[in-house]
Scaffold this motif. Structure first.
Motif, PDB file in Angstrom:
ATOM      1  N   SER A 223      79.129  32.859  46.166  1.00  0.00           N
ATOM      2  CA  SER A 223      80.136  32.306  47.077  1.00  0.00           C
ATOM      3  C   SER A 223      79.695  32.359  48.532  1.00  0.00           C
ATOM      4  O   SER A 223      80.437  31.939  49.421  1.00  0.00           O
ATOM      5  CB  SER A 223      81.458  33.068  46.909  1.00  0.00           C
ATOM      6  OG  SER A 223      81.280  34.448  47.200  1.00  0.00           O
ATOM      7  N   LEU A 224      78.495  32.884  48.799  1.00  0.00           N
ATOM      8  CA  LEU A 224      77.958  32.939  50.159  1.00  0.00           C
ATOM      9  C   LEU A 224      76.699  32.077  50.238  1.00  0.00           C
ATOM     10  O   LEU A 224      75.822  32.173  49.383  1.00  0.00           O
ATOM     11  CB  LEU A 224      77.607  34.381  50.553  1.00  0.00           C
ATOM     12  CG  LEU A 224      78.755  35.377  50.666  1.00  0.00           C
ATOM     13  CD1 LEU A 224      78.215  36.761  50.963  1.00  0.00           C
ATOM     14  CD2 LEU A 224      79.737  34.947  51.760  1.00  0.00           C
ATOM     15  N   GLU A 225      76.614  31.263  51.279  1.00  0.00           N
ATOM     16  CA  GLU A 225      75.438  30.431  51.497  1.00  0.00           C
ATOM     17  C   GLU A 225      74.695  30.945  52.733  1.00  0.00           C
ATOM     18  O   GLU A 225      75.099  30.667  53.862  1.00  0.00           O
ATOM     19  CB  GLU A 225      75.844  28.972  51.685  1.00  0.00           C
ATOM     20  CG  GLU A 225      74.656  28.024  51.843  1.00  0.00           C
ATOM     21  CD  GLU A 225      75.102  26.580  51.988  1.00  0.00           C
ATOM     22  OE1 GLU A 225      76.319  26.331  51.892  1.00  0.00           O
ATOM     23  OE2 GLU A 225      74.226  25.734  52.228  1.00  0.00           O
ATOM     24  N   PRO A 226      73.595  31.730  52.541  1.00  0.00           N
ATOM     25  CA  PRO A 226      72.888  32.301  53.695  1.00  0.00           C
ATOM     26  C   PRO A 226      71.886  31.321  54.295  1.00  0.00           C
ATOM     27  O   PRO A 226      71.281  30.516  53.585  1.00  0.00           O
ATOM     28  CB  PRO A 226      72.166  33.509  53.087  1.00  0.00           C
ATOM     29  CG  PRO A 226      71.903  33.101  51.674  1.00  0.00           C
ATOM     30  CD  PRO A 226      73.052  32.229  51.261  1.00  0.00           C
ATOM     31  N   GLU A 227      71.725  31.370  55.601  1.00  0.00           N
ATOM     32  CA  GLU A 227      70.686  30.575  56.250  1.00  0.00           C
ATOM     33  C   GLU A 227      69.306  31.107  55.904  1.00  0.00           C
ATOM     34  O   GLU A 227      68.351  30.362  55.748  1.00  0.00           O
ATOM     35  CB  GLU A 227      70.891  30.573  57.766  1.00  0.00           C
ATOM     36  CG  GLU A 227      72.062  29.726  58.230  1.00  0.00           C
ATOM     37  CD  GLU A 227      72.100  29.607  59.740  1.00  0.00           C
ATOM     38  OE1 GLU A 227      71.231  30.222  60.403  1.00  0.00           O
ATOM     39  OE2 GLU A 227      72.995  28.922  60.261  1.00  0.00           O
ATOM     40  N   LYS A 228      69.193  32.438  55.823  1.00  0.00           N
ATOM     41  CA  LYS A 228      67.933  33.072  55.435  1.00  0.00           C
ATOM     42  C   LYS A 228      68.245  34.388  54.758  1.00  0.00           C
ATOM     43  O   LYS A 228      69.272  35.029  55.022  1.00  0.00           O
ATOM     44  CB  LYS A 228      67.026  33.289  56.644  1.00  0.00           C
ATOM     45  CG  LYS A 228      67.651  34.083  57.777  1.00  0.00           C
ATOM     46  CD  LYS A 228      66.724  34.136  58.975  1.00  0.00           C
ATOM     47  CE  LYS A 228      67.396  34.834  60.150  1.00  0.00           C
ATOM     48  NZ  LYS A 228      66.523  34.866  61.350  1.00  0.00           N
ATOM     49  N   ILE A 229      67.339  34.792  53.882  1.00  0.00           N
ATOM     50  CA  ILE A 229      67.538  36.011  53.097  1.00  0.00           C
ATOM     51  C   ILE A 229      66.809  37.197  53.716  1.00  0.00           C
ATOM     52  O   ILE A 229      67.310  38.321  53.753  1.00  0.00           O
ATOM     53  CB  ILE A 229      67.064  35.788  51.647  1.00  0.00           C
ATOM     54  CG1 ILE A 229      67.937  34.726  50.975  1.00  0.00           C
ATOM     55  CG2 ILE A 229      67.101  37.090  50.850  1.00  0.00           C
ATOM     56  CD1 ILE A 229      67.477  34.339  49.595  1.00  0.00           C
TER      57      ILE A 229
END
Length: 296
Positions: free
Chosen positions: A235-241
């Motif tokens: 449910s989370l869309e990260p720009e970078k990990i």
């Protein structure tokens, strides 16, 4: 730990406790800091290299201890407090008397050093009982759960292939990778002292939110190649990990930020925040507790 425990199982506490302390100091005097760290559980030393650094700052280098004299000891069935006076040869060839205070705890592994002090005398009154787990290896965990892992892998294969296609495009954006090979595991309690996660106060569905990651170097040596990675909930869309801090100097506080876009309201998690860094010529790795985000 086998080196530490050998020969001690049949002895009474009055013999085991001083022998544990002298074995700990002998390992330091021999430059065998791994053995000393394996005999210790507590918060005075964050890693093997910190034992070398702290004792070195007190003028105790390998080969410098000329004599060890146990001045006092107070022992119960589970706890012990010991004061030792070490005769230490300094760089000018002079002998100095350095008092060192210890608390120890009896555990399934035998007597373990739980605190070390060069300034404040330690007594049974201020001794605290610590959790001394008998840790299993990664191979033990896999072997014990092999049937469940296999079933879970089969069930998740189809879903995993679908998710993998969607994630590959984002993973390619990360030109840098975090190398964890050859890293020595350390306890999460040690890492949690100097790594803090601070999410945004108000997190709303569909809007970018931040999770600030603060790192404080309390030691007298730099952290090199300091990096953090994690697993993000669907449910989370990260720009970078991956977050790269590179070198953090002694006393320095550094900050990096995860930017995420929540897709659903409710609680979402950032799982297995994994810290990797080099300290004193050794690579370390540790996994912290999940970071929970409340999405409105």
């Amino acid at each position: 730990m086998s080196v530490y425990s050998s020969g001690c199982v049949s002895k009474n506490p009055e013999e085991q406790v001083p022998e544990t302390v002298t074995t700990f100091l002998t390992a330091i005097n021999d430059g065998d800091f791994n053995t000393a760290f394996n005999m210790y559980t507590g918060k005075d030393f964050l890693a093997v290299a910190s034992i070398k650094m702290i004792f070195g700052n007190k003028g105790i280098e390998p080969g410098s201890i000329e004599d060890m004299n146990i001045v006092s000891q107070n022992i119960t069935d589970t706890l012990a407090a010991v004061e030792v006076e070490c005769t230490v040869l300094d760089s000018e060839g002079k002998n100095n008397i350095i008092p060192i205070y210890f608390t120890l705890q009896n555990s399934q592994l035998g007597w373990i050093v739980t605190r070390v002090s060069f300034t404040v005398p330690l007594t049974l009154d201020n001794a605290q009982v610590v959790d001394v787990p008998v840790e299993t290896t990664k191979i033990d965990v896999i072997a014990n759960n092999a049937p469940l892992i296999f079933i879970f892998a089969v069930l998740m294969l189809g879903a995993g292939l679908y998710i993998d296609k969607k994630d590959k495009a984002k993973k390619k954006e990360n030109s840098r990778t975090i190398d964890v090979s050859g890293a020595t595991p350390i306890q999460k309690e040690s890492i949690a002292q100097y790594v803090k996660f601070v999410p945004s106060q108000q997190i709303t569905v569909g809007k970018p939110a931040t999770v600030d990651v603060w790192v404080k170097n309390f030691t007298q040596q730099p952290y090199h190649d300091f990096a953090i990675k994690a697993k993000f909930a669907n449910s989370l869309e990260p720009e970078k990990i991956n977050l790269f801090f590179d070198t953090i100097a002694p006393g320095e506080t550094a900050k990096r930020t995860w930017v995420v876009k929540p897709k659903l309201s409710g609680w979402a998690s950032i799982e297995e925040p994994t810290v990797v860094f080099n300290y004193g010529g050794t690579k370390y790795i540790g996994v912290l507790d999940p970071v929970w985000l409340q999405v409105q």
